[in-house]
Design an enzyme around this catalytic site. Structure first.
Site, PDB file in Angstrom:
ATOM      1  N   ASN A 242      20.879 -34.124  -4.429  1.00 31.93           N
ATOM      2  CA  ASN A 242      20.376 -35.500  -4.353  1.00 31.93           C
ATOM      3  C   ASN A 242      18.942 -35.605  -4.850  1.00 31.93           C
ATOM      4  OD1 ASN A 242      22.511 -37.096  -3.489  1.00 31.93           O
ATOM      5  ND2 ASN A 242      22.152 -36.698  -1.330  1.00 31.93           N
ATOM      6  N   GLU A 277      27.471 -34.730   4.161  1.00 30.98           N
ATOM      7  CA  GLU A 277      28.202 -33.854   3.244  1.00 30.98           C
ATOM      8  C   GLU A 277      29.214 -32.975   3.971  1.00 30.98           C
ATOM      9  OE1 GLU A 277      24.210 -31.738   4.078  1.00 30.98           O
ATOM     10  OE2 GLU A 277      25.039 -33.751   4.036  1.00 30.98           O
TER      11      GLU A 277
END
Length: 366
Positions: A242, A277
């Site tokens: 990210n 996640e």
């Protein structure tokens, strides 16, 4: 002589009248059964209930040897809905899901009317799922909504004369219209339910569904003495993806990982996005060694999965997995507490996998 002739004519007329009365009573009984089934179809509350009414009850009510259904399922949504409703790997043998409407368009052409006649293997065999004895005559009913074919309902009889091409089809057309409306209605209801139990980003189930399903699987494992495995999966170094490539890249990785995990599971298994996640997988009726093999297969597939950022730069994606098996459950213990302990054990194993270098599977007994 004239009296005997009149007597014979009267006898003939009486027999004709009796035959007409028998036919009228049979038609009246048929309409009564049809109306009863029609009300049950309209009242069906799920896709599974509707399918069982069509594929089982209708045949029994009207003495039809074979009833099958084909549904267009271009995006796999109907299959997912059925997977969420069917239990213990059950299947509907008389249901065919089609990736497109092309086979039905070839079958019906532009007529979109019920087709009655002799069974023709080249055209009809795929819609009757290879029964032990092929039907001799068939009735094929196109199901359409808003001008689009959504499916096809098929009746097969061992009587070669039952579905005569010259027979009227008004009742069958009415049935096809009712079935099409009912199918659309229950599928829309299931879509609403599924939307509330699905993670919108990845398309897999969400945590809410997992909590419900975990309770069901634990109750089944306890009742039938089945093994139950739980996998806790976490994408390695996801924050770095990210930070380095932006959230769109992270979202793409989450979708790819969710799809990859799902591709390695059986129909009765459960996958859910737990948060961030993290994913959780439930493997019912799966011994520890087999569960470890599945976990290793998932891990290896994701490590080999090609993934690139929007810039074209390749992304290295791996996953760590913690595996736990359901242990002995004390009598009377709440399923929610058992589920929490099972996932906590899998989470501890996941922590060891992370601490041990990532991209690995660790095991811990619950």
């Amino acid at each position: 002589m004239q009296d005997s002739q009149l007597e014979a004519e009267n006898l003939h007329l009486r027999r004709q009248l009796e035959a007409l009365l028998r036919e009228a009573r049979a038609n009246e009984e048929k309409m009564r059964r049809f109306d009863e089934l029609e009300h049950r179809l309209i009242g069906a509350r799920s896709v599974l209930e509707l399918l069982r009414l069509l594929l089982s009850d209708y045949g029994h009510a009207f003495g039809i040897e074979s009833v099958t259904l084909a549904l267009v399922d271009a995006d796999g949504e109907t299959g997912r809905i059925l997977d969420s409703e069917l239990r213990d790997g059950a299947v509907l043998n008389d249901l065919v899901l089609l990736p497109s409407a092309a086979p039905l368009e070839a079958l019906y052409g532009t007529a979109r009317k019920p087709w009655l006649g002799r069974f023709e293997a080249p055209s009809h065999a795929r819609f009757f799922n290879a029964p032990p004895r092929p039907p001799r005559s068939v009735a094929l009913l196109p199901l359409s909504r808003h001008g689009e074919l959504i499916g096809s309902l098929h009746f097969g009889s061992c009587d070669a004369e039952r579905y005569d091409p010259a027979a009227g089809t008004n009742l069958l057309e009415r049935l096809a219209s009712i079935v099409a409306v009912c199918l659309e209605s229950v599928l829309n209801q299931e879509r609403v339910k599924l939307a509330g139990l699905t993670d919108l980003l990845t398309g897999v189930h969400n945590r809410r569904y997992l909590e419900h399903r975990c309770g069901v699987e634990i109750a089944q494992a306890r009742r039938y003495k089945h093994a139950l495995a739980c996998l806790f999966l976490d994408i390695d170094k996801f924050k770095q993806i990210n930070d380095a490539h932006g959230h769109p890249a992270g979202d793409a990785v989450l979708r790819a990982v969710g799809h990859s995990i799902q591709s390695q599971l059986r129909a009765g298994d459960t996958i859910a996005r737990y948060g961030g996640e993290e994913f959780v997988v439930l493997l019912p009726q799966t011994a520890a060694q087999h569960a470890r093999e599945i976990a290793e297969r998932i891990r290896a597939r994701i490590a080999a999965m090609p993934c690139t950022a929007d810039s074209g730069q390749p992304l290295e994606v791996t996953i760590s997995i913690g595996l736990a098996m359901l242990g002995a459950v004390p009598a009377g213990q709440e399923p929610a507490l058992v589920a929490a302990e099972l996932m906590a054990a899998a989470d501890r194993a996941l922590y060891r996998a992370k601490a041990g270098g990532r991209n690995r599977v660790e095991f811990e007994a619950a």
